[in-house]
Enzyme design. Structure first.
Site, PDB file in Angstrom:
ATOM      1  N   LYS A 116     185.989 113.183 175.669  1.00 45.58           N
ATOM      2  CA  LYS A 116     187.396 114.062 175.491  1.00 45.58           C
ATOM      3  C   LYS A 116     187.589 114.426 173.966  1.00 45.58           C
ATOM      4  O   LYS A 116     187.613 115.225 173.292  1.00 45.58           O
ATOM      5  CB  LYS A 116     188.475 113.723 176.153  1.00 45.58           C
ATOM      6  CG  LYS A 116     188.055 113.627 177.681  1.00 45.58           C
ATOM      7  CD  LYS A 116     188.817 114.763 178.501  1.00 45.58           C
ATOM      8  CE  LYS A 116     188.530 114.725 179.840  1.00 45.58           C
ATOM      9  NZ  LYS A 116     189.278 113.785 180.486  1.00 45.58           N
ATOM     10  N   GLU A 200     198.135 113.263 173.264  1.00 42.73           N
ATOM     11  CA  GLU A 200     198.363 114.797 173.064  1.00 42.73           C
ATOM     12  C   GLU A 200     199.801 115.259 173.616  1.00 42.73           C
ATOM     13  O   GLU A 200     200.359 114.528 174.463  1.00 42.73           O
ATOM     14  CB  GLU A 200     197.353 115.302 174.385  1.00 42.73           C
ATOM     15  CG  GLU A 200     196.304 116.102 173.714  1.00 42.73           C
ATOM     16  CD  GLU A 200     195.424 116.708 175.208  1.00 42.73           C
ATOM     17  OE1 GLU A 200     194.300 116.972 174.952  1.00 42.73           O
ATOM     18  OE2 GLU A 200     196.121 117.016 176.236  1.00 42.73           O
ATOM     19  N   HIS A 235     196.741 117.673 190.072  1.00 41.22           N
ATOM     20  CA  HIS A 235     195.599 118.312 189.401  1.00 41.22           C
ATOM     21  C   HIS A 235     194.080 118.642 190.445  1.00 41.22           C
ATOM     22  O   HIS A 235     193.264 118.570 189.615  1.00 41.22           O
ATOM     23  CB  HIS A 235     195.005 117.132 188.412  1.00 41.22           C
ATOM     24  CG  HIS A 235     196.273 116.372 187.548  1.00 41.22           C
ATOM     25  ND1 HIS A 235     196.637 117.185 186.788  1.00 41.22           N
ATOM     26  CD2 HIS A 235     196.845 115.177 187.785  1.00 41.22           C
ATOM     27  CE1 HIS A 235     197.677 116.186 186.211  1.00 41.22           C
ATOM     28  NE2 HIS A 235     197.690 115.337 186.690  1.00 41.22           N
ATOM     29  N   ARG A 292     178.770 122.697 183.723  1.00 40.70           N
ATOM     30  CA  ARG A 292     177.935 122.748 185.207  1.00 40.70           C
ATOM     31  C   ARG A 292     178.377 124.113 185.797  1.00 40.70           C
ATOM     32  O   ARG A 292     179.451 124.747 185.360  1.00 40.70           O
ATOM     33  CB  ARG A 292     178.139 121.471 185.904  1.00 40.70           C
ATOM     34  CG  ARG A 292     179.882 121.223 186.253  1.00 40.70           C
ATOM     35  CD  ARG A 292     180.320 120.500 187.176  1.00 40.70           C
ATOM     36  NE  ARG A 292     181.863 119.761 186.666  1.00 40.70           N
ATOM     37  CZ  ARG A 292     182.589 120.837 187.377  1.00 40.70           C
ATOM     38  NH1 ARG A 292     182.564 121.584 188.057  1.00 40.70           N
ATOM     39  NH2 ARG A 292     184.001 119.999 187.291  1.00 40.70           N
TER      40      ARG A 292
END
Lengths: 502, 161
Positions: A116, A200, A235, A292
């Site tokens: 990430k 973040e 999530h 993907r």
């Protein structure tokens, strides 16, 4: 065109890939673990090979076995589907080293988007907006504290090496920052073997809106518009749709362009998805890229009229895209519901068991992608998804109505599913207004969960009919006739006689 | 024929008779409902009642009964009136598996004294970890499983007395 494909997956996505193979004249090779021997994807494939016992590490994740099968079956390509090894650059490289075509992006793109922090840096360099944050492999506690102050609270500590909810902490005040960093590092180390973390900004009431991209190997990259995926629980996506009821045409263009820039920055080829986090003020930031095909790809197929899986094979065969960005448009509205074998009233625990009967809905604008048929077992080893129900109609309200109708017609007996939870979500005002954000369900679960319905007397009658009809069940109550068959003329109590007055 | 079914926390009793004209008569409490019913080759029922048709789907496995009618699904359990029904939790001190899974770790040994709420076992299913804890204090009597075992829903894992 490629000639013979090893489908390194199972369930509904394997069935989906099989369909594209059939339509393109590609011979299909399925693989199955010991519990999947009777599965639909095995039945539909041209050839099928046993690859090991049920646990994925011994079957669907076993690179050596998969390559062995590909070799034995003389496949010229491998399609990894989603999940399993679809984002493993090790597998992608191994496939290429074996001289086969990988139906997906170059391993370097998988690798670059896999970490990430690396992806964030790449995106910043490419001019793609990223969530304000801070990353540094060697920062001191003081430097983290300063970074925290400049990002502002609340903020998130996230793991660089993986996702799935692990190694994430939300920090509400500066005092909690360092302990949260330590705790996240520990969890990340255990989950991914990589203790790297980054900070973040935490965006409240955020939406998850992603852009489908497609690139050929001749330098052409296009985007296929957005999918709104904010209806999530912990999530995990539950309902996806396109177009998003929230974004404006300007945002669509800007996000689409950002997604294309992101894909080009890593030399992307084939189908992929760029995920954005969108603030209530309509700012958007790059979150991550999925290198993907995704579960919810049918939503894009229905609004664009394109077959993404066939396009994947065409791109992998070296063909040039036959359309430009200007040729593409969204029509109508598509909604996808994921039907899972889970008990919404028991913490959504998987409700594993036998699917005694599954009758999917049918009709105009109703598409069902499923790997499950009546009689199949839902195994503990895999995702308990029964089917994806994808509805298409002219506009959002019509699509919602059509989805509700389709859910009402769906029959699934033998296991508990989230069907009534899906119905409740689609009927909720917040969904109809298009106002769900990613934490909404988690924050309002109690209010959204429907109560267990009152018993319809026909359900009780139907159950009794079922037991009457099945002699061994009829004996439960102790009322057995001579041969146990309550429909036998010998068990009638009304004086019935053939040929005579009764 | 009379039968009892449990739905949620309630038990319902229903009596069903096949009449001489081929119709059925159901008695639920004070209510009497007369209807016709046929089953097709797929096992689907078609109820005919007061001029309306009601499709109905049923299936069963062990004691469980599954029904879908009028757009809603129900799960009931047949109550065996002849003999005492085998309870799904066994005696009060038994730890049973709430869902199928695989035993990751057994945290106690036979003979150990345990406190109320203590985690005795860890199960894994669907990439989730479930900590199985004992609802009351006691002594570990019998451990029926070990790490690596695959268990079914309702299976007795550890007996505590």
């Amino acid at each position: 065109m490629l000639k013979k494909c090893l489908i390194a997956n199972r369930g509904e996505i394997a069935v989906r890939i099989l369909q594209a193979c059939r339509e393109l004249g590609i011979v299909s090779v399925a693989v199955y673990s010991s519990v999947d021997e009777q599965a639909r994807h095995v039945q539909l494939a041209d050839e099928a090979y046993f690859i090991g016992s049920a646990p994925p590490s011994q079957s669907y994740l076993n690179i050596d076995t998969l390559l062995q099968v590909a070799h034995e079956a003389e496949c010229d390509c491998v399609h990894p589907g989603y999940g399993f090894l679809s984002e493993s650059e090790v597998f992608a490289k191994a496939v290429l080293d074996a001289g086969l075509t990988w139906v997906g992006p170059p391993p370097s793109a998988i690798e670059q988007m896999g970490v990430k922090t690396q992806a964030r840096t790449l995106m910043q360099d490419a001019g793609v907006p990223v969530v304000p944050g801070f990353q540094s492999e060697s920062a001191t506690h003081e430097q983290f504290a300063d970074a925290g102050d400049s990002i502002g609270y609340p903020l998130m500590v996230k793991a660089a090496g993986g996702g799935g909810g692990k190694g994430i902490r939300i920090v509400y005040s500066a005092d909690d920052l360092i302990p949260a960093i330590e705790s996240a590092r520990n969890e990340a180390q255990k989950a991914f073997g990589d203790a790297r973390i980054f900070l973040e900004r935490y965006i409240e009431s955020a939406r998850h809106i992603e852009i489908q991209v497609l690139a050929d190997s001749h330098g052409n990259t296009v985007h296929l518009f957005e999918r709104e995926c904010s209806t999530q629980r912990r999530h995990q996506k539950i309902i996806e749709e396109s177009p998003s009821p929230f974004i404006t045409p300007d945002m669509r263009d800007a996000m689409g362009q950002a997604a294309v820039d992101a894909a080009q920055a890593v030399g992307y080829v084939n189908a992929g998805t760029v995920e954005f986090i969108v603030t209530p003020d309509r700012d958007f930031y790059f979150l991550e890229m999925n290198t993907r095909l995704q579960v919810e790809h049918p939503v894009t197929e229905l609004v664009t009229g394109l077959d993404l899986v066939k396009l994947q094979f065409q791109v992998a065969s070296g063909e040039t895209l036959s359309f430009t960005q200007a040729d593409l448009s969204q029509q109508g509205h598509a909604i996808e519901c994921r039907l899972y074998a889970e008990d919404a009233r028991n913490n959504f625990l998987p409700a594993i068991g036998t699917v005694l009967q599954f009758i999917p809905p049918q009709g105009a604008g109703i598409r069902v992608d499923s790997g499950i048929q009546s009689g199949d077992e839902i195994s503990i080893h895999y995702d308990p998804m029964i089917a994806k129900l994808i509805i298409f109609d002219r506009d959002r309200n019509s699509a919602i109505q059509r989805t509700l109708q389709a859910l009402e017609e769906t029959v699934i007996l033998g296991t508990t599913t989230n069907l009534d939870f899906l119905q409740a979500l689609l009927q909720s005002e917040v969904f109809r207004e298009g106002e769900i954000h990613t934490r909404y369900i988690d924050e309002h679960l109690e209010a959204l969960l429907p109560d267990m319905p009152e018993l319809d007397e026909w359900a009780l009658i139907g159950t009794m009919l079922h037991d009457l009809k099945t002699p061994q069940l009829a004996s439960i109550s102790g009322d057995i006739t001579n041969d146990g068959d309550v429909f036998s003329p010998w068990s009638r109590a009304d004086g019935f006689r053939i040929g005579g007055a009764s | 024929m009379t039968q009892q079914y449990q739905y949620g926390s309630e038990t319902f009793t229903i009596q069903l008779e096949l009449l001489s004209d081929g119709s059925y008569l159901a008695r639920i409490g004070e209510r009497e409902i007369r209807f016709y019913a046929q089953q097709n080759l797929n096992g689907q029922w078609l109820i005919q009642h007061q001029g309306k048709q009601i499709p109905l789907y049923t299936a069963s496995e062990d004691d469980r009964r599954y029904v879908q009618v009028n757009g809603t699904h129900y799960t009931l359990e047949a109550v065996d009136t002849r003999k005492r029904r085998r309870g799904s939790s066994g005696s009060s001190g038994d730890l049973t598996a709430q869902m199928p899974g695989q035993v990751v770790d057994v945290l106690v040994e036979t003979g150990a004294t345990v406190e109320k709420g203590q985690t005795l076992l860890i199960l894994e299913a669907m990439k989730m970890e479930i900590r199985v804890s004992v609802p009351m204090a006691g002594e570990v009597k019998v451990i029926h499983v070990s790490a690596g075992d695959v268990v079914e829903r309702g299976q007795v894992l550890i007996e505590v007395g």
